[in-house]
Design a protein around this motif. Sequence first.
Motif, short mmCIF file in Angstrom:
data_model
loop_
_atom_site.label_atom_id
_atom_site.label_comp_id
_atom_site.label_asym_id
_atom_site.label_seq_id
_atom_site.Cartn_x
_atom_site.Cartn_y
_atom_site.Cartn_z
N ASN B 228 1.68 79.41 -29.27
CA ASN B 228 2.32 78.28 -28.61
C ASN B 228 3.66 78.74 -28.05
OD1 ASN B 228 3.97 78.46 -30.80
ND2 ASN B 228 3.28 76.59 -31.76
N ASP B 229 4.25 77.89 -27.23
CA ASP B 229 5.46 78.30 -26.52
C ASP B 229 6.73 77.87 -27.21
OD1 ASP B 229 3.94 77.73 -23.32
OD2 ASP B 229 4.22 79.57 -24.48
N GLU B 230 6.61 77.42 -28.47
CA GLU B 230 7.79 76.80 -29.07
C GLU B 230 8.96 77.77 -29.21
OE1 GLU B 230 6.49 74.24 -32.12
OE2 GLU B 230 8.53 73.86 -32.81
N LEU B 231 8.66 79.02 -29.54
CA LEU B 231 9.73 79.99 -29.72
C LEU B 231 10.47 80.23 -28.40
CD1 LEU B 231 10.77 81.68 -32.06
CD2 LEU B 231 9.30 83.52 -31.32
N ALA B 232 9.68 80.39 -27.33
CA ALA B 232 10.31 80.61 -26.03
C ALA B 232 11.12 79.39 -25.60
CB ALA B 232 9.23 80.94 -25.00
N GLU B 233 10.59 78.20 -25.91
CA GLU B 233 11.33 76.98 -25.54
C GLU B 233 12.68 76.92 -26.22
OE1 GLU B 233 10.55 74.82 -23.23
OE2 GLU B 233 8.78 76.06 -22.86
N LYS B 234 12.72 77.38 -27.49
CA LYS B 234 13.99 77.35 -28.22
C LYS B 234 15.03 78.21 -27.50
CE LYS B 234 12.71 75.07 -31.95
NZ LYS B 234 13.11 73.70 -32.14
N VAL B 235 14.60 79.36 -27.02
CA VAL B 235 15.54 80.26 -26.34
C VAL B 235 15.91 79.71 -24.98
CG1 VAL B 235 15.87 82.59 -25.47
CG2 VAL B 235 14.61 82.23 -27.58
N LYS B 236 14.91 79.11 -24.28
CA LYS B 236 15.17 78.63 -22.91
C LYS B 236 16.18 77.50 -22.87
CE LYS B 236 10.85 79.81 -20.67
NZ LYS B 236 9.49 79.39 -20.42
N SER B 237 16.36 76.81 -24.01
CA SER B 237 17.28 75.68 -23.98
C SER B 237 18.74 76.12 -23.87
CB SER B 237 17.07 74.81 -25.22
OG SER B 237 17.29 75.57 -26.38
N TYR B 238 19.01 77.42 -23.99
CA TYR B 238 20.39 77.91 -23.84
C TYR B 238 20.50 78.65 -22.52
CZ TYR B 238 20.58 76.66 -28.71
OH TYR B 238 20.52 75.96 -29.89
N THR B 239 21.10 77.98 -21.55
CA THR B 239 21.09 78.52 -20.18
C THR B 239 21.91 79.79 -20.05
OG1 THR B 239 22.84 76.94 -19.72
CG2 THR B 239 20.62 76.38 -18.94
N ASN B 240 23.01 79.90 -20.81
CA ASN B 240 23.81 81.11 -20.63
C ASN B 240 23.08 82.33 -21.18
OD1 ASN B 240 24.23 80.43 -23.31
ND2 ASN B 240 26.41 80.95 -23.32
N LEU B 241 22.22 82.14 -22.18
CA LEU B 241 21.43 83.27 -22.67
C LEU B 241 20.39 83.68 -21.63
CD1 LEU B 241 20.83 82.35 -26.42
CD2 LEU B 241 22.47 83.96 -25.48
N LEU B 242 19.80 82.69 -20.93
CA LEU B 242 18.82 83.00 -19.89
C LEU B 242 19.47 83.80 -18.77
CD1 LEU B 242 16.60 79.86 -19.21
CD2 LEU B 242 15.90 82.09 -20.03
N SER B 243 20.66 83.35 -18.34
CA SER B 243 21.31 84.07 -17.24
C SER B 243 21.76 85.46 -17.70
CB SER B 243 22.48 83.27 -16.69
OG SER B 243 23.39 82.97 -17.70
N PHE B 244 22.11 85.58 -18.99
CA PHE B 244 22.46 86.88 -19.56
C PHE B 244 21.27 87.84 -19.44
CE2 PHE B 244 24.28 89.82 -22.54
CZ PHE B 244 23.29 90.17 -23.45
N CYS B 245 20.07 87.33 -19.81
CA CYS B 245 18.87 88.18 -19.73
C CYS B 245 18.57 88.56 -18.29
CB CYS B 245 17.66 87.44 -20.33
SG CYS B 245 17.76 87.25 -22.10
N HIS B 246 18.69 87.60 -17.37
CA HIS B 246 18.47 87.89 -15.95
C HIS B 246 19.39 88.99 -15.47
CE1 HIS B 246 15.56 85.11 -14.34
NE2 HIS B 246 16.10 84.12 -15.01
N ARG B 247 20.67 88.84 -15.87
CA ARG B 247 21.70 89.78 -15.40
C ARG B 247 21.38 91.19 -15.85
NH1 ARG B 247 25.92 88.05 -18.20
NH2 ARG B 247 25.77 86.11 -17.08
#
Lengths: 341, 272
Positions: B228-247
């Motif tokens: 299930n996607d629950e683990l990924a959803e937990k991480v996606k809820s923090y936008t600065n962490l997402l942009s950190f990964c993108h960067r």
Amino acid sequence: MYFNKHLLWVKVLSWRCALGCCCMHTNMAEPMELLCWGGDWDLPSVHSDSLIVLAYAKFSGAKLAVKSIDWTWRTITASVPQLHYEGSTVTEPAQILNFLRKQRFNADYELTAKQGADTMAYIALLEEKLRPALLHTFWVDAENYVNLTRPWFTSHSPFPLNFFVPGRQASLALSRILLTKAESPLLNITEVEGKIYSEAKECLNLLSHRLGNFHFFFGDTPTSLDAFVFGHIAPLIKAPLPSGQLQKHLNQLDNLCQFCNTILKNYFTDASAEKRMDCSLMATHDPVDANLQKLTQLVNKESNLIEKVLARFADSHLNLMSLEIAVTWLNVCGHCFFTMY
Amino acid sequence: MSVVHVMSLSTAAAEPWPEKATLYQPLKEDQILLSDSASSLAVQTFLRMCGLPVQVSCCANAEYMSPSGKVPFIHVGNQVVSELGPIVQFIKAKGHSLSDGLDDVQRAEMKAYMELVNNMLLTAELYIQWCDDYTATEISRPRYSSPYSWPLNHILAYQKQWEVQRKMNAIGWSGKSLEQVYEDVSQCCQALSQRLGTQPYFFNKQPTELDALVFGHLFTILTTQLTNDELAEKVKSYTNLLSFCHRIEHTYFKEHDRESQSGSPQSIVDIP
């Protein structure tokens, strides 16, 4: 008329406040009960996790009824520390601290979000780097286990559990160290020792750097991180370990020893012991403390004087204890005499 | 690490970084699991941040080749070093370091946050893979044992599962439910998000091994398909962490992949 109405409102408000206070008092009257290992070596408890909870309770002002499990069957049945309140039971220090926070006993109230994140990180550091070495020092190192840990736990457990409790704890400690730290070709404990002690010493150095010259890790008031650090290092500082390389290392870190002693002095010693210690240090604080200290010194002198007088009286005439017993006996006889006749 | 190991690492410090340094990990498509993939990506990111070229080699028996039994490990010259911590020290002995500019307090913070990631994220990943029955049956055991034939595949898979469950028991995680584990992951991500704030990296302008470790774990969580996607959803809820990964992905992986032919991680953009 208006004045009467106003007076009536004041009366109603004060009545409601009093009722509220009564209600609060009855709610607060049920104390939370904490089960933990007993104390020794100038510490309220010899068990790290119990110390964490006790320290946090002092910091946050929570009133706990502390019940020691020494000499009871709980030494083998209970997982300590354990908090009982209104029928619910909470174990594990982190969960107990969460529970206390929900009950409005929050020592982390003034921390910023970043400081809260730092707290979690440092607690993880303690658990990963320092705890295995502490477990090894107390439970696996042969000299310490045979000369200090096992005799203490044996003497604080009832018969016949005293044969099982220390051994069980030691095997749990060993398996935890091997499962988390031993790499698969090195399942021998001796090869892991070097690694865990060097990591623990590094962890202590890091904590010392972080603490610096401050009283506590986040300013002037203690928080949950201080409770965790205190719980881990206090047994290491105070226990009379026969072989303690980690203890020697820790004793060289003055600010951590000072930190531990400050907490013990300010939160865990009783009033009479506090007066006798380090009066010069207290005098540098604000004048209110200095006045309080002078007053307590005065009371102390007076009580000492009273004790001397009584002692002289007791020595020269009658033993005070026997006098009390004689008076009590006389009372009892008098009651019997009056009831019979 | 034992004393002998440390001494051998320091004697190897004099040698420069060879051309043919290799990183070994389990098979990418079929065998590697979430936690190993995260650790491997963390090491690869760290090496790219240091500017050290390394070839990634996928072998079915990487775990058994490793000196500590854990993947990934690097083969540099005649030295074999496994796990991010010892690899960072080895590379520091070679004269490359990302955390030299930090003072003592910052270094203490960095180590503390690295332990937070290891203690919470890595343990949670292991728990979800091996202690959750559904995931273990559907994903972990089949993948872990895919290179082997019957009956070895069953034996090895159950042995690994039993080993991880024993470890969870020892550290007190066996009593936790899956929801509590997801909650722990969320709290860990919250702590990381608060520490990162609006900065580009955890210690302002320069990336450190902490950035590599966090990227490795978060990116793998976001890009790995679990039950299930629950683990990924937990991480996606923090936008600065997402942009950190993108960067980090953009800075260190997109540019290099245009030149090199080594396997690139799946881009975050492709994920549904």
